[in-house]
Motif scaffolding. Structure first.
Motif, short mmCIF file in Angstrom:
data_model
loop_
_atom_site.label_atom_id
_atom_site.label_comp_id
_atom_site.label_asym_id
_atom_site.label_seq_id
_atom_site.Cartn_x
_atom_site.Cartn_y
_atom_site.Cartn_z
N ARG A 74 0.84 -1.20 0.00
CA ARG A 74 0.00 0.00 0.00
C ARG A 74 0.87 1.25 0.00
N GLU A 75 0.44 2.25 -0.75
CA GLU A 75 1.19 3.51 -0.83
C GLU A 75 0.72 4.45 0.29
N ILE A 76 1.68 5.08 0.95
CA ILE A 76 1.36 5.97 2.05
C ILE A 76 2.30 7.17 2.02
N THR A 77 1.76 8.35 2.30
CA THR A 77 2.57 9.56 2.42
C THR A 77 2.35 10.17 3.79
N ASN B 104 -2.73 5.68 -0.95
CA ASN B 104 -3.02 5.38 -2.34
C ASN B 104 -3.04 6.62 -3.22
N ALA B 105 -4.18 6.96 -3.87
CA ALA B 105 -4.20 8.10 -4.80
C ALA B 105 -3.86 9.39 -4.08
N ASN B 106 -4.39 9.57 -2.87
CA ASN B 106 -4.05 10.77 -2.09
C ASN B 106 -2.55 10.79 -1.76
N ALA B 107 -1.99 9.62 -1.49
CA ALA B 107 -0.56 9.54 -1.16
C ALA B 107 0.29 9.94 -2.36
N GLU C 280 2.67 13.34 -2.38
CA GLU C 280 4.13 13.19 -2.49
C GLU C 280 4.76 14.38 -3.20
N ALA C 281 4.00 15.00 -4.12
CA ALA C 281 4.54 16.10 -4.93
C ALA C 281 4.36 17.47 -4.27
#
Length: 215
Positions: A130-133, A159-162, A166-167
């Motif tokens: 899972r992607e996490i920021t 996910n998409a929010n992460a 990130e940017a």
């Protein structure tokens, strides 16, 4: 002189009080915490998610709201605040503006917050992919005398929010909606013994970047 306009910071919690209210103190110095000249009292409220996981959240109330007649299940309306105690530990808590009985109302955990990104984002993937920021959001409030009270709120999004977050760059103004969550982790101390610790953070469900502060 009226204080400046405050950034958005609105929270509503509905859950069960875990223990009696106690004087809210800096655990290092044992100094009582105050707000607008009033001593604060604190407890933990348990808010159960749909999944059954329980988030344990510190709430603090000024002494004028404190009464032994507060019911076991309550509705808390207020704002999310933080402070660094004398041990250099970041403490998250909800400063209550009002408390009322919850009766049969379902558990609720909602927060709307605006502020600026004050630290470089950290993007990673969990062991399950899972992607996490991770973000740190600064939100500024004012007391009755117009004194600035900044809070620095550790936050995460998935996910998409992460991927979008990130940017983001330091200084970007954000409007976020989500919930306050608690997370338990184990840490090994200098003597080699492991202990459980609980941390609180803002779990973001929706995040929007703006060019100007959102009040």
């Amino acid at each position: 002189m009226e204080p400046p306009a405050q950034l958005m910071n609105k929270c509503i919690l509905i859950g069960k009080i875990e223990k009696d209210f106690q004087s809210f103190k800096d655990e290092g110095t044992q100094e009582h915490l105050m707000y607008n000249g009033s001593r604060l009292y604190a407890t933990t409220i348990d808010v159960t998610r749909v999944s059954g996981i329980v988030d344990k959240i510190t709430i603090a109330i000024p002494e004028e709201l404190y009464t032994e007649a507060i019911s076991e299940r309550i509705i808390v309306r207020g704002s999310l605040r933080t402070f660094n105690d004398s041990r250099h530990k970041l403490i998250l808590y909800v400063l209550a503006e009002s408390i009322s009985p919850a009766n049969d109302v379902h558990d609720t955990n909602l927060l709307t917050l605006s502020g600026n990104l004050c630290k470089k984002t950290v993007f990673r993937k969990t062991p399950l992919g899972r992607e996490i920021t991770e973000l740190l959001i600064a939100n500024n409030q004012y007391d009755n005398d117009g004194h600035s009270i900044p809070s620095y709120i550790p936050s995460i999004c998935w996910n998409a929010n992460a991927r979008a977050a990130e940017a983001y760059s330091m200084g970007d103004w954000l409007l976020v909606k989500g919930r306050i969550q608690s997370r338990v982790y184990e840490k090994t101390n200098d003597s080699g013994e492991s202990a459980e610790y609980t941390v609180n953070e803002l779990s973001i469900g929706r995040i929007i970047k703006h060019n100007l502060p959102i009040v």
